[in-house]
Design an enzyme around this catalytic site. Structure first.
Site, PDB file in Angstrom:
ATOM      1  N   ASP A 155      52.649 -26.871 -22.876  1.00 16.24           N
ATOM      2  CA  ASP A 155      51.774 -27.036 -24.037  1.00 16.24           C
ATOM      3  C   ASP A 155      52.227 -26.106 -25.171  1.00 16.24           C
ATOM      4  O   ASP A 155      52.923 -25.118 -24.927  1.00 16.24           O
ATOM      5  CB  ASP A 155      50.328 -26.673 -23.668  1.00 16.24           C
ATOM      6  CG  ASP A 155      49.778 -27.577 -22.582  1.00 16.24           C
ATOM      7  OD1 ASP A 155      50.248 -28.725 -22.478  1.00 16.24           O
ATOM      8  OD2 ASP A 155      48.892 -27.114 -21.846  1.00 16.24           O
TER       9      ASP A 155
HETATM   10  N1  URA Z   1      49.815 -26.865 -17.070  1.00 20.98           N
HETATM   11  C1  URA Z   1      49.126 -26.778 -18.233  1.00 20.98           C
HETATM   12  O1  URA Z   1      47.919 -26.952 -18.259  1.00 20.98           O
HETATM   13  N2  URA Z   1      49.832 -26.517 -19.358  1.00 20.98           N
HETATM   14  C2  URA Z   1      51.146 -26.282 -19.379  1.00 20.98           C
HETATM   15  O2  URA Z   1      51.714 -26.014 -20.438  1.00 20.98           O
HETATM   16  C3  URA Z   1      51.847 -26.357 -18.167  1.00 20.98           C
HETATM   17  C4  URA Z   1      51.153 -26.644 -17.025  1.00 20.98           C
END
Ligand code: URA
Length: 234
Positions: A103
């Protein structure tokens, strides 16, 4: 290239198996579900995903590890933020694909390559490569809550909107608000949704390693080529 051919080149699937995943509505091209294998895809510019993971066909063979900082998107078509490939100084950036996106607000280990089959092996839950996440929680969890979460995570959790529970995973608490979660798969927002299942919120998330490859020696925003031994691990 035809979409069914692209899928079989990018994965270990035969053309017949590629048709099956198309019919199962598991393939998207530029965020749109496509069931027709005869659709033409632009191998460099179209974003083809299988069950949420990007597919690509090899146009060279480069294998990179990037220490992703916060504020960068793992996408080919950025919406609000700069994209992670802007941090990498290699030619033909357009042909690089990411194994297991992070993310915008997540930091940590990101693997990129233009070898589609290899990338698929990195991300496929079949191969059980561990991804280690370090997380900070908004609410502290007491000993009973921690024990409950550890047990549920080890068993697998059915997350909202999913058809299958998460694969057995390992949750370790460092203290009341800090934990380490070790996953062998990569569902959409998986870590945040798993902690959300326990009524909590992840306020900081960092991927420390993928398949034992750590960020040692890299600063945020820096990248390096993987060694032959690291490439061969997947
Ligand atoms: N899980 C998440 O919620 N976000 C990420 O960036 C990676 C794994």
């Amino acid at each position: 290239m035809r979409l069914d051919k692209f899928i079989s080149k990018a994965t270990e699937l035969s053309r017949k198996e590629a048709k099956k995943v198309l019919h199962a509505r598991e393939i998207t091209v530029n965020d749109e579900i496509i069931k027709d294998g005869s659709v033409h895809v632009d191998v460099l510019n179209d974003e083809v995903m299988w069950a949420g993971e990007p597919l690509s066909v090899a146009t060279g063979s480069r294998y990179l590890l990037l220490y992703k900082p916060e504020g960068f998107e793992c996408t080919l078509k950025p919406k609000e933020y700069p994209i992670v490939t802007e941090l990498i100084a290699v030619p033909e950036l357009e042909s690089l694909r990411i194994a297991g996106r992070l993310d915008v607000d997540t930091t940590g280990a990101l693997i990129l390559s233009d070898d589609g089959r290899w990338l698929h092996r990195v991300t496929s839950p079949k191969h059980l490569h561990e991804k280690v996440y370090e997380l900070t929680l908004a609410e502290s969890m007491d000993a009973d809550e921690q024990a409950h979460a550890i047990k549920k995570v080890a068993q697998g959790i059915l997350l909202d909107g999913d058809y299958e529970p998460t694969k057995p995973a390992t949750l370790e608490f460092i203290d009341d608000t800090h934990a380490r979660l070790i996953l062998t798969e990569g569902k959409y927002h998986q870590v945040k949704r798993m902690m959300g299942y326990f009524g909590n919120k992840v306020i900081e998330l960092h991927r420390a390693s993928i398949g034992g490859i750590t960020l040692d020696g890299l600063e945020k925003g820096e990248s390096r080529f993987l060694t032959a031994e690291e490439i061969a691990r997947f």
